[in-house]
Design an enzyme around this catalytic site. Structure first.
Site, short mmCIF file in Angstrom:
data_model
loop_
_atom_site.label_atom_id
_atom_site.label_comp_id
_atom_site.label_asym_id
_atom_site.label_seq_id
_atom_site.Cartn_x
_atom_site.Cartn_y
_atom_site.Cartn_z
N GLY A 46 0.58 -1.09 -0.38
CA GLY A 46 0.09 -0.13 0.22
C GLY A 46 0.87 1.78 -0.16
N GLN A 51 3.46 10.11 1.48
CA GLN A 51 4.52 9.30 1.82
C GLN A 51 5.68 8.89 -0.10
OE1 GLN A 51 2.63 4.90 2.23
NE2 GLN A 51 3.86 4.93 3.12
N CYS A 89 5.71 -0.06 7.10
CA CYS A 89 5.36 0.81 6.56
C CYS A 89 6.76 1.39 5.89
CB CYS A 89 4.71 1.74 7.63
SG CYS A 89 4.34 3.51 6.13
N LEU A 90 6.52 1.25 4.92
CA LEU A 90 7.44 1.85 4.13
C LEU A 90 7.81 2.76 4.19
CD1 LEU A 90 5.85 1.15 0.06
CD2 LEU A 90 7.80 -0.13 1.06
N HIS A 131 -4.58 1.24 7.03
CA HIS A 131 -3.13 1.79 7.24
C HIS A 131 -3.00 3.20 6.16
CE1 HIS A 131 1.00 1.16 7.52
NE2 HIS A 131 1.19 2.18 7.17
N GLU A 132 -3.28 2.99 5.24
CA GLU A 132 -3.49 4.14 4.40
C GLU A 132 -3.82 4.56 4.65
OE1 GLU A 132 -0.61 3.33 2.24
OE2 GLU A 132 -0.12 1.49 2.52
N HIS A 135 -2.87 7.45 6.99
CA HIS A 135 -1.69 7.91 6.02
C HIS A 135 -2.01 9.12 6.15
CE1 HIS A 135 2.49 6.27 6.49
NE2 HIS A 135 1.69 5.23 5.94
ZN ZN Z 1 2.40 3.59 5.71
#
Ligand code: ZN
Length: 160
Positions: A46, A51, A89-90, A131-132, A135
């Site tokens: 995701g 991000q 998470c990235l 999660h997304e 953000h």
């Molecule tokens: Zn994330």
């Protein structure tokens, strides 16, 4: 098409609220295409526009079949059950934690043509939706997860 730079925890942009997309311009389409490339390269499941430093309500979520869903102005409209699973998470590299999430969520969003649709996901996909969408409010999973300790991380790596 381009690979965008994923910003990391500590960058103040990650803490900002993302604004709704009011018009799906060629710029938004290009953003989505670039995000697709970036997600594919990252190996994640995701990605939210914030991000890559763009404060717009656009997210990508890879579903259980491996299809990348494009969600513009997404909203969670139903939640069911609960799960407590591992999340990463990235933008928070090399850290993992256990989060409390609903087992199943339904999301309403616009597609790239501006058409409204709803989509449901369970398990990992449900976690990913939550999660997304977090953000977009400037929330990172590490804000509320029980983060794994160094020892737990090592044990996890050994298992692989
Ligand atoms: Zn994330």
């Amino acid at each position: 098409m381009a690979i965008l730079t994923i910003i990391k925890d500590g960058d103040p942009t990650l803490r900002k609220h993302s604004r709704p997309v009011t018009e799906i311009t060629p710029r938004i389409i290009r953003l989505i295409d670039d995000m697709r490339d970036t997600l594919k390269k990252s190996g994640g499941v995701g990605l939210a526009a914030v991000q890559v430093g763009v404060l717009r309500r656009v997210v990508l979520v890879e579903d259980a079949e491996g299809k990348v869903l494009e969600l513009i102005n997404p909203e969670i409209i139903a939640r069911e059950g609960e799960q407590h699973e591992l999340e990463g998470c990235l933008s928070v590299p090399d850290k993992w934690g256990i989060t409390d999430r609903p087992e199943k969520v339904t999301v309403r969003a616009l597609d790239r043509e501006g058409k409204e649709f709803t989509v449901s996901g369970e398990g990992l996909t449900a976690r990913c939706f939550c999660h997304e969408l977090d953000h977009l409010e400037g929330i990172l999973f590490s804000d509320h997860a029980r983060m794994l300790t160094e020892e737990e991380l090592e044990a996890m790596t050994e298992e692989e």
